[in-house]
Structures are given as C-alpha cells and as structure tokens.
Design an enzyme around this catalytic site. Structure first.
Site, short mmCIF file in Angstrom:
data_model
loop_
_atom_site.label_atom_id
_atom_site.label_comp_id
_atom_site.label_asym_id
_atom_site.label_seq_id
_atom_site.Cartn_x
_atom_site.Cartn_y
_atom_site.Cartn_z
N LYS A 48 0.88 -1.18 0.00
CA LYS A 48 0.00 0.00 0.00
C LYS A 48 0.91 1.23 0.00
CE LYS A 48 -1.81 3.04 1.96
NZ LYS A 48 -1.62 4.47 1.58
N GLY A 78 7.20 5.51 8.10
CA GLY A 78 6.40 6.72 8.12
C GLY A 78 6.47 7.40 9.47
N SER A 79 5.36 8.02 9.87
CA SER A 79 5.35 8.83 11.08
C SER A 79 5.25 7.97 12.34
CB SER A 79 4.17 9.80 11.04
OG SER A 79 2.96 9.08 11.08
N GLY A 116 2.90 4.75 12.97
CA GLY A 116 3.63 3.55 13.41
C GLY A 116 3.01 2.94 14.65
N GLU A 172 10.00 1.84 10.76
CA GLU A 172 11.07 2.81 10.52
C GLU A 172 10.42 4.18 10.54
OE1 GLU A 172 12.83 5.45 9.31
OE2 GLU A 172 13.12 4.63 7.29
N CYS A 188 13.97 10.21 6.10
CA CYS A 188 13.95 9.69 7.47
C CYS A 188 15.31 9.83 8.12
CB CYS A 188 13.47 8.24 7.48
SG CYS A 188 14.15 7.25 6.17
P1 NAI Z 1 2.07 8.72 7.64
O1 NAI Z 1 2.90 7.92 8.56
O2 NAI Z 1 0.67 8.97 8.09
O3 NAI Z 1 2.01 8.00 6.21
C1 NAI Z 1 2.85 6.96 5.78
C2 NAI Z 1 2.04 5.84 5.17
O4 NAI Z 1 1.12 5.33 6.13
C3 NAI Z 1 1.18 6.25 3.96
O5 NAI Z 1 1.17 5.20 3.02
C4 NAI Z 1 -0.20 6.39 4.56
O6 NAI Z 1 -1.23 6.19 3.63
C5 NAI Z 1 -0.19 5.29 5.60
N1 NAI Z 1 -1.13 5.47 6.71
C6 NAI Z 1 -1.55 6.62 7.28
N2 NAI Z 1 -2.43 6.36 8.28
C7 NAI Z 1 -2.55 5.02 8.36
C8 NAI Z 1 -3.29 4.14 9.20
N3 NAI Z 1 -4.07 4.59 10.17
N4 NAI Z 1 -3.17 2.81 9.01
C9 NAI Z 1 -2.36 2.33 8.05
N5 NAI Z 1 -1.66 3.11 7.21
C10 NAI Z 1 -1.74 4.44 7.37
O7 NAI Z 1 2.86 10.06 7.37
P2 NAI Z 1 2.35 11.41 6.66
O8 NAI Z 1 1.04 11.83 7.23
O9 NAI Z 1 2.42 11.24 5.21
O10 NAI Z 1 3.49 12.43 7.13
C11 NAI Z 1 3.43 13.04 8.42
C12 NAI Z 1 4.81 13.12 9.05
O11 NAI Z 1 5.35 11.83 9.19
C13 NAI Z 1 5.86 13.85 8.25
O12 NAI Z 1 5.80 15.23 8.47
C14 NAI Z 1 7.13 13.24 8.79
O13 NAI Z 1 7.52 13.88 9.98
C15 NAI Z 1 6.75 11.83 9.10
N6 NAI Z 1 7.16 10.89 8.03
C16 NAI Z 1 8.27 10.12 8.21
C17 NAI Z 1 8.72 9.30 7.19
C18 NAI Z 1 9.94 8.46 7.33
O14 NAI Z 1 10.59 8.20 6.34
N7 NAI Z 1 10.28 7.98 8.49
C19 NAI Z 1 8.03 9.22 5.91
C20 NAI Z 1 6.83 10.02 5.84
C21 NAI Z 1 6.45 10.83 6.86
#
Ligand code: NAI
Ligand code: MG
Length: 480
Positions: A178, A231-232, A236, A253, A287
C-alpha cells in the site's frame, strides 16, 4: 509520452496479476505546480481482502513452490528491467513526488540495486545444525512468513519498495503493498515491470488509497503474517497496535533527528558537503536526514560560515528543472515545515537558499538556524523539511549528551581524526547506524538500517532484512 507507460489502466490496483479498475478514485497533483496529474484508485477494505487472498494463492502455488535460485533469478531480471527504465521511472517520480530528476534517477538505480542484491542473496540464506542429545539431529529452517504487508511513505517510494518488498520476495513471501496516496505511481510502474520480468501473479499486489482506508485495512488484516511500515511515529503506533491484535511481527522505521558531530580536528573540506546535503537532499524529507549539526567551539564559526556559503548557493524549483531542491510533497507538509520555521522566531536564521520559480508548487527555502539550544523544539522534533540547526558544544561528553538527547535514534555521524574517539562514540551513540567521517555515502543497500527509541525497531536493507522477512523453524529428530 503518457505519464504512465506499461499499459497500466488508470485508477487501477494490481491484484493477482490483473489490473482492476476502481470506481472510487483520488485526484492527485504535481507538487511542482499544484496542477492535477492523474487519478489513482481509492482502495477499499474489499480490495485489500482480494489482494491478501491473491497473495495466499500465490504462496500456495508456483511462487510458493519456486526454488530460492529461481526466485533470485527473477529478482535479478527485475533489477535489470528497472535499470532499463531508469529515465521513465525518474520522470514519473519527479512529477508525482517533486523530486529533482537527478535524485529521482538515483532512486530508480537504488531500486534496481536492491533487486540485484536480494536476487543474489535469495539462495544464500541457510539454517544450521545444532549439537544436541545423543541420538538426535537438530537443524533449523528459514521459512517465509507467508503474506507480508508493506505500507510505505511518499518520500522515497522506489528505495523503500526495494528494501522491503525486495527482501520479502527474496525469502519467498507474497507481498501486499500500500503506497502513500501522494506518491504511488512508481509503485504501480514497478509492479508492471516486475510482472513483465516474470514475477508470478499474486507474488506482489499493489492497492493504492488512503492510510485510513486501504492502509488501516491492510495493517489489521488477519491474513497478513508480517507488517513492514515506514512513516510517522503516530501511524507507526497504530500499525503496531493493529499488529498486536493479530500477534504478528512488525518492522517500524519512523524517522529521526539524526546528528552529525564535528570535532575541532575534523577534515572540514571532506565534511562540508555531507553536512549540508544530508539535511537538504530530497528537500529534507528523508527519514535519515541529518537535521542537527553539532560543532565543537574551536571550529564552530568556520563551519557556520562555510555552511552559510553553501546555503546561499542552494536553488529551489520544479522537479523537472533539476535544481538542488524541488518542492515539498504537499501543501500539508509545507504547512508543517513553515510552522516549525515560525517556531524558530526566537532564533538566528544564519542563511536561506533561494526559490527561483514563479510556479505555484509547494516550495520552502532551505533554512539554517545557528546557536540553537539543544532543548529547543527545532532541535528536538522531526521537521521533515529543509531545515537544519547548528548547535555548539565544548567537549566530547557534552556532544554525546546532546546527540543522545532526543526521543529518536536512527543515524549519527562523527567527524574526527581521533581513532579512539571514533570507537568510543560509535559505541555510545543511540542510533541504528553510525558513520565515521562520512554520512550515508553510497546509499547503503548492503547496510542494515533501522532505529532505536522512537525511530522504530527491526532492520531493513542488507542481509539482515532477510532474517526479518523470515521465521526460524527448529527441527529435532531422534534416530537413536
Ligand atoms: P504517515 O505515517 O501517516 O504516512 C505513511 C504511510 O502510512 C502512507 O502510506 C499512509 O497512507 C499510511 N497510513 C496513514 N495512516 C494510516 C493508518 N491509520 N493505518 C495504516 N496506514 C496508514 O505520514 P504522513 O502523514 O504522510 O506524514 C506526516 C509526518 O510523518 C511527516 O511530516 C514526517 O515527519 C513523518 N514521516 C516520516 C517518514 C519516514 O521516512 N520515516 C516518511 C513520511 C512521513
Ligand atoms: Mg504525488
């Protein structure tokens, strides 16, 4: 040239080898312009059900029965096919993610490299025999989990597909991927390439859509035996909570606040490009971005002056113009990052790069703050934008205290010629990776990667990932 080649129908998911068009769609935009780009499928819980079922069929069929050598050959072929399509993938990524073309191309090459690495590794994972009681032979078998779920973010889609899906496939798992709603086009393109290169139907399924819909359905699906998430921290936590209900392992991660520590005796000519690039590459949406630069007093003014010079030369513009930085991924991310910069109103902005476009994309000028107290929010929170803070320190003990003084622990770098100090700090730093006189050089496909603390747990990349994407069975035979 159409945006999406490989005969991928618009707004479709790949399930069991078939492109299934979705009635529900999401309009996506080009971050460089804010203009509409295309539509993607808004995957549902039913689509995830179908994808998991297709993955199970693949496990029970050709894919599950395939020898490790054959799996490796397929991955290697996929790697070559990705290389053959580097420019196509890079153009798609540039428009979908806003990545400058050179960086998008590097991501495509890294994706190929993951496939080559895991293709070569697939038949080199072995169990062991264990000395045991008289009359027994005991051995271990490394087996795939079964169906693995992969929820990935928008910042490095191709690299994260490579490191998680690549390793999972090498071990013989079937994957349901996904991708992020803001950046899923190269995931679809990759799946099409993999299929054409001979990956059996159902070994990799892709469902696009929202995190709260398709993502949540995948994370909580009882047919999934392992979840990999990048992701966030907040999401996580939700993924781990969902996995707990099904009692399955997760790899998380979750980013970081990674420091580079520059001592008075450092080779500054070598350090300077790493100090800056590690903060502004991919507009800081990394990240493992190095958002904290800790500098010993004796060279602080010099490092600051040289970083200011580097920042003044940074140019920001549309991804296809291929400047130093592109736009951020979305208006939302721009709000987050400019909100952080506003919280630095009490600090000194040492330098900012220049936005050199009139385009209406999501541009933020890279910003360097100086003399930042280690407990300031800008020195503590992950910003996920092109913002770095300079923090002075007196001695090694203080440097270590500051470096370890956040909730995160992903990457750290030490810049010093003192070998004993290198060894001491490499042990003492809270981080999953420590670099000595470099930072992330070479991309690190081969190097195990992951965090401690709020940066997450589990390791992807390198050989280590193959252990994470498999489970160990112990066989104890009594033969007398
Ligand atoms: P997010 O963690 O919400 O999104 C990452 C992935 O998780 C996307 O594919 C999203 O569709 C999915 N997702 C979101 N909510 C979910 C849920 N409840 N259940 C399952 N999957 C879900 O991150 P977002 O909102 O795009 O970015 C917010 C902040 O997160 C950024 O400002 C940054 O600080 C951090 N981030 C960190 C990353 C890293 O590489 N460690 C990558 C992206 C964001
Ligand atoms: Mg996009």
């Amino acid at each position: 040239m159409p945006l999406m080649p490989f005969d991928i129908p618009p707004s479709s998911n790949l399930i069991g080898g078939d492109w299934i068009c979705s009635d529900a769609k999401i309009q996506i935009t080009d971050p460089s312009t804010g203009h509409p780009l295309t539509q993607i499928a808004r995957g549902t819980a039913a689509d995830i059900d179908a994808a998991v079922a297709a993955a199970q069929v693949a496990r029970a069929g050709d894919w599950g029965r395939m020898t490790a050598t054959e799996r490796g050959r397929i991955l290697t072929r996929i790697g070559q096919a990705v290389l053959d399509h580097t420019d196509t993938l890079a153009r798609i990524e540039a428009q979908d993610v806003g990545k400058p073309l050179t960086q998008a191309r590097a991501d495509a090459v890294a994706l190929a490299r993951y496939m080559e690495f895991y293709g070569g590794a697939a038949d080199k994972i072995m169990g062991e025999t264990i000395p045991y009681l008289d009359g027994y032979t005991v051995y271990t078998l490394r087996e795939p989990h079964g169906v693995t779920g992969h929820i990935i973010p928008w910042n490095y889609p191709m690299q994260i597909i490579g490191r998680s899906v690549g390793a999972a496939l090498a071990m013989g798992n079937s994957c349901v991927l996904k991708p992020a709603e803001d950046a899923c086009l190269t995931a679809l393109a990759f799946a099409a390439i993999a299929q054409k290169a001979g990956l059996p139907a159902g070994a990799l399924n892709v469902v696009t859509g929202l995190g709260s819909e398709a993502g949540a359905a995948l994370a909580s699906h009882p047919g999934v035996q392992h979840m990999s998430f990048t992701g966030s921290v907040r999401t996580g936590e939700a993924i781990q909570a969902a996995a707990a209900k099904n009692v399955i392992p997760v790899t998380l991660e979750l980013g970081g606040k990674s420091p580079q520590i520059v001592f008075d005796d450092a080779d500054l000519d070598r350090a300077l490009p790493f100090l800056v690039n590690a903060g502004v590459q991919n507009a800081g949406q990394t990240c493992s971005a190095s958002s904290r630069i800790l500098v010993q007093r004796g060279v602080y003014d010099q490092v600051r002056a040289r970083m200011v010079e580097a920042y003044n030369a940074l140019r920001v513009g549309p991804a296809l113009d291929d400047l130093n930085l592109g736009p951020l991924i979305s208006a939302r991310q721009t709000d987050i990052v400019t909100g952080f910069i506003a919280q630095g109103a009490d600090l000194t902005i040492a330098a900012q790069g220049q936005i050199v476009t009139d385009a209406t994309g999501h541009y933020v000028a890279p910003t360097l703050f100086a003399d930042v107290p280690p407990d300031h929010v800008l020195a503590q929170d992950e910003i996920f934008g092109p913002v770095q803070v300079l923090i002075p320190f007196e001695d090694e003990a203080e440097a270590l205290r500051i470096a370890n003084g956040t909730a995160y622990g992903l990457v750290a770098a030490i810049w010093t010629r003192d070998g004993a100090r290198q060894m001491r700090l490499a042990r003492a730093l809270h981080a999953g990776q420590v670099f000595i006189n470099n930072y992330g050089a070479g991309g690190g496909v081969e190097l195990p990667f992951g965090g401690v603390g709020k940066s997450g747990h589990g390791r992807e990349k390198g050989f280590e990932a193959l252990y994470g994407f498999s489970t160990l069975k112990t066989v104890a035979a009594w033969h007398g």
